[in-house]
Design a protein around this motif. Structure first.
Motif, PDB file in Angstrom:
ATOM      1  N   ALA A   3      41.339  72.617  57.340  1.00  0.00           N
ATOM      2  CA  ALA A   3      41.706  71.731  56.223  1.00  0.00           C
ATOM      3  C   ALA A   3      42.646  72.462  55.272  1.00  0.00           C
ATOM      4  CB  ALA A   3      40.448  71.290  55.481  1.00  0.00           C
ATOM      5  N   ASP A  20      39.989  66.315  49.956  1.00  0.00           N
ATOM      6  CA  ASP A  20      39.440  67.320  50.865  1.00  0.00           C
ATOM      7  C   ASP A  20      38.050  66.805  51.248  1.00  0.00           C
ATOM      8  OD1 ASP A  20      38.145  69.485  51.991  1.00  0.00           O
ATOM      9  OD2 ASP A  20      38.920  70.951  50.554  1.00  0.00           O
ATOM     10  N   ALA A  77      36.017  67.934  53.713  1.00  0.00           N
ATOM     11  CA  ALA A  77      35.472  68.908  54.656  1.00  0.00           C
ATOM     12  C   ALA A  77      33.987  68.673  54.963  1.00  0.00           C
ATOM     13  CB  ALA A  77      35.665  70.326  54.107  1.00  0.00           C
ATOM     14  N   THR A  91      38.389  68.479  58.512  1.00  0.00           N
ATOM     15  CA  THR A  91      38.284  69.712  59.295  1.00  0.00           C
ATOM     16  C   THR A  91      37.160  69.647  60.318  1.00  0.00           C
ATOM     17  OG1 THR A  91      38.018  72.108  59.152  1.00  0.00           O
ATOM     18  CG2 THR A  91      36.776  70.815  57.561  1.00  0.00           C
ATOM     19  N   ARG A 126      39.822  77.548  63.234  1.00  0.00           N
ATOM     20  CA  ARG A 126      40.924  77.177  62.347  1.00  0.00           C
ATOM     21  C   ARG A 126      41.627  75.904  62.815  1.00  0.00           C
ATOM     22  NH1 ARG A 126      39.359  77.686  59.009  1.00  0.00           N
ATOM     23  NH2 ARG A 126      41.192  77.731  57.686  1.00  0.00           N
TER      24      ARG A 126
HETATM   25  C1  LIG Z   1      35.885  72.097  50.124  1.00  0.00           C
HETATM   26  C2  LIG Z   1      36.360  72.960  51.236  1.00  0.00           C
HETATM   27  N1  LIG Z   1      37.504  72.657  51.845  1.00  0.00           N
HETATM   28  C3  LIG Z   1      37.986  73.392  52.859  1.00  0.00           C
HETATM   29  C4  LIG Z   1      37.321  74.522  53.287  1.00  0.00           C
HETATM   30  C5  LIG Z   1      37.862  75.324  54.422  1.00  0.00           C
HETATM   31  O1  LIG Z   1      38.137  74.485  55.465  1.00  0.00           O
HETATM   32  P1  LIG Z   1      38.876  74.995  56.772  1.00  0.00           P
HETATM   33  O2  LIG Z   1      38.051  76.065  57.385  1.00  0.00           O
HETATM   34  O3  LIG Z   1      38.941  73.766  57.582  1.00  0.00           O
HETATM   35  O4  LIG Z   1      40.231  75.468  56.384  1.00  0.00           O
HETATM   36  C6  LIG Z   1      36.143  74.910  52.673  1.00  0.00           C
HETATM   37  C7  LIG Z   1      35.432  76.136  53.099  1.00  0.00           C
HETATM   38  O5  LIG Z   1      34.610  76.650  52.458  1.00  0.00           O
HETATM   39  C8  LIG Z   1      35.648  74.097  51.632  1.00  0.00           C
HETATM   40  O6  LIG Z   1      34.505  74.406  51.022  1.00  0.00           O
END
Ligand SMILES: Cc1ncc(COP(=O)(O)O)c(C=O)c1O
Length: 394
Positions: free
Chosen positions: A98, A201, A203, A232, A243
């Motif tokens: 993400a 986001d 996630a 993600t 990743r």
């Molecule tokens: C809110 C949030 N977005 C994105 C991520 C990281 O996502 P990615 O591993 O898909 O880059 C995290 C990881 O802790 C997260 O807490």
């Protein structure tokens, strides 16, 4: 010497999260509650599918910068089914987690001096992504007593002629709040009235507990041209190290976002794209299992915090695998000092709340994506810590 470094990197402050991680490594047998990283391994069927793809010689080259067609097709099915987003394949970009999707989205939207409205506390990486693009994060405190709810009125008041975007994560890191549909409709109205882009986001979209529901703002039909939604595989399928993630946006946005995506990434790692494909097409029980596991570890953490009421106050998280208790003792006013002391004297690693913006001060973030034993070990030690040398009560 320093003048050779760009201003955009020099303005970024040292990460309290990384500093705590570094300090934690120096301590033996630490009880570790500071990472938002699932401790479970990637499910076997996903690993096996990638081994097969490697053996079949599918993973040695680049994919197109948008990502494998087969994967983007499955993403479209998932977005329609689970997020109620009326997606098509031309609206999907597969990204390096993400994070790279969010960074590319920010680069495509933000010019130097543009303002981005964000709730606070929020995921610190969002703040840095805006700063790296020479934008200005405008942090609007969440309403803590209302379960860290969005302050819609304050967000509306914060819009200025320089505002370009609103950026948030729901479920939230660090508070565990799931912003309800009604609030997101109001946020959408602010965006539409002021012609702003909303960057989301999502996630933790599948880790929502009790009667709460995850809502994707891109599912509001009027928002079609105003949202870039980032997702993600990292959290849903315990695939941190692979990743791989993706974003959805109106097809007019995709070529613009690709202008940032290509120089940073070319494409997401191809072996990881095969892992993502196997994740979406394979059995989904692992997602339910993770959700059940996190609900149970959340309940345990809340129970242990209930036993420490004179030291911590907390809002029960409705999603993610994170919570953000307020530290009631005087030393908690400096969350870095408090968390360092807890690490040194109790061997418990937590994350200082200040890492998530000024309104995070006086708090600490705890992760419950760890086994129950780890939570019990940490809380036994925290209890002992307060029973012992600590004598400043709230
Ligand atoms: C809110 C949030 N977005 C994105 C991520 C990281 O996502 P990615 O591993 O898909 O880059 C995290 C990881 O802790 C997260 O807490």
């Amino acid at each position: 010497m320093n003048s050779l470094f760009s201003e955009r990197v020099q303005q970024i402050k040292k990460s309290a999260i990384h500093e705590m991680t570094k300090l934690s490594k120096e301590i033996d047998d630490v009880a570790f509650l500071s990472w938002a990283k699932p401790t479970s391994g990637t499910p076997e069927h996903i690993n096996n599918a990638v081994i097969e793809a490697i053996k079949n010689g599918l993973t040695g080259g680049y994919s197109t910068s948008e990502g494998l067609d087969a994967l983007r097709k499955e993403i479209v099915i998932k977005l329609n089914r689970d997020n109620h987003i009326d997606a098509t394949i031309s609206q999907i970009l597969v990204t390096v987690g993400a994070i790279e999707g969010l960074a590319s989205a920010v680069m495509a939207v933000i010019d130097p001096g543009d303002e981005v409205i964000m709730p606070s506390p929020t995921y610190s990486t969002h703040i840095r992504q805006v700063q790296i693009a020479s934008g200005i994060p405008i942090l609007i405190p969440l309403i803590e007593d209302d379960g860290f709810a969005l302050d819609i009125e304050a967000m509306k008041q914060a819009v200025s002629p320089k505002t370009k975007a609103i950026m948030f994560c729901s479920p939230s890191n660090p508070t565990g709040t799931v912003f309800p549909e009604n609030d997101l409709h109001q946020l959408a109205n602010i965006a539409l009235e002021n012609n702003l882009i909303v960057i989301t986001d999502e996630a933790y979209e599948y880790f929502v507990f009790d009667n709460n529901k995850h809502f994707s703002i891109a599912s509001i039909p009027e928002m079609t041209s105003n949202v870039i939604s980032c997702f993600t595989f990292t959290k849903t399928y315990a695939m941190t190290g692979w990743r791989v993630g993706y974003l959805h946006a109106h097809e007019e946005w995709i070529p613009q976002i690709k202008k940032a995506h290509i120089p940073f990434a070319i494409c997401a790692p191809v072996a990881s794209q095969y892992a993502a494909l196997a994740a979406l097409t394979g059995p989904q029980d692992c997602v339910d299992d993770f959700r059940k596991q996190y609900r149970s570890t959340r309940n345990l953490m809340c129970k242990r915090l209930d036993e420490l009421k004179q030291f911590f106050d907390y809002q029960k998280p409705s999603g993610s695998y994170l919570m953000f208790p307020k530290i009631l003792v005087e030393e908690g006013k400096d969350s870095i000092a408090f968390c360092k002391r807890l690490l040194r004297e109790a061997k418990v690693s937590t994350t200082p709340g200040i890492a998530f913006g000024p309104s995070g001060e006086n708090h600490m973030r705890l992760s419950f994506c760890v086994p129950e034993d780890e939570i019990n070990k940490a809380f036994d030690r925290i209890e002992h810590f307060f029973e012992g040398s600590y004598n400043i009560l709230a």
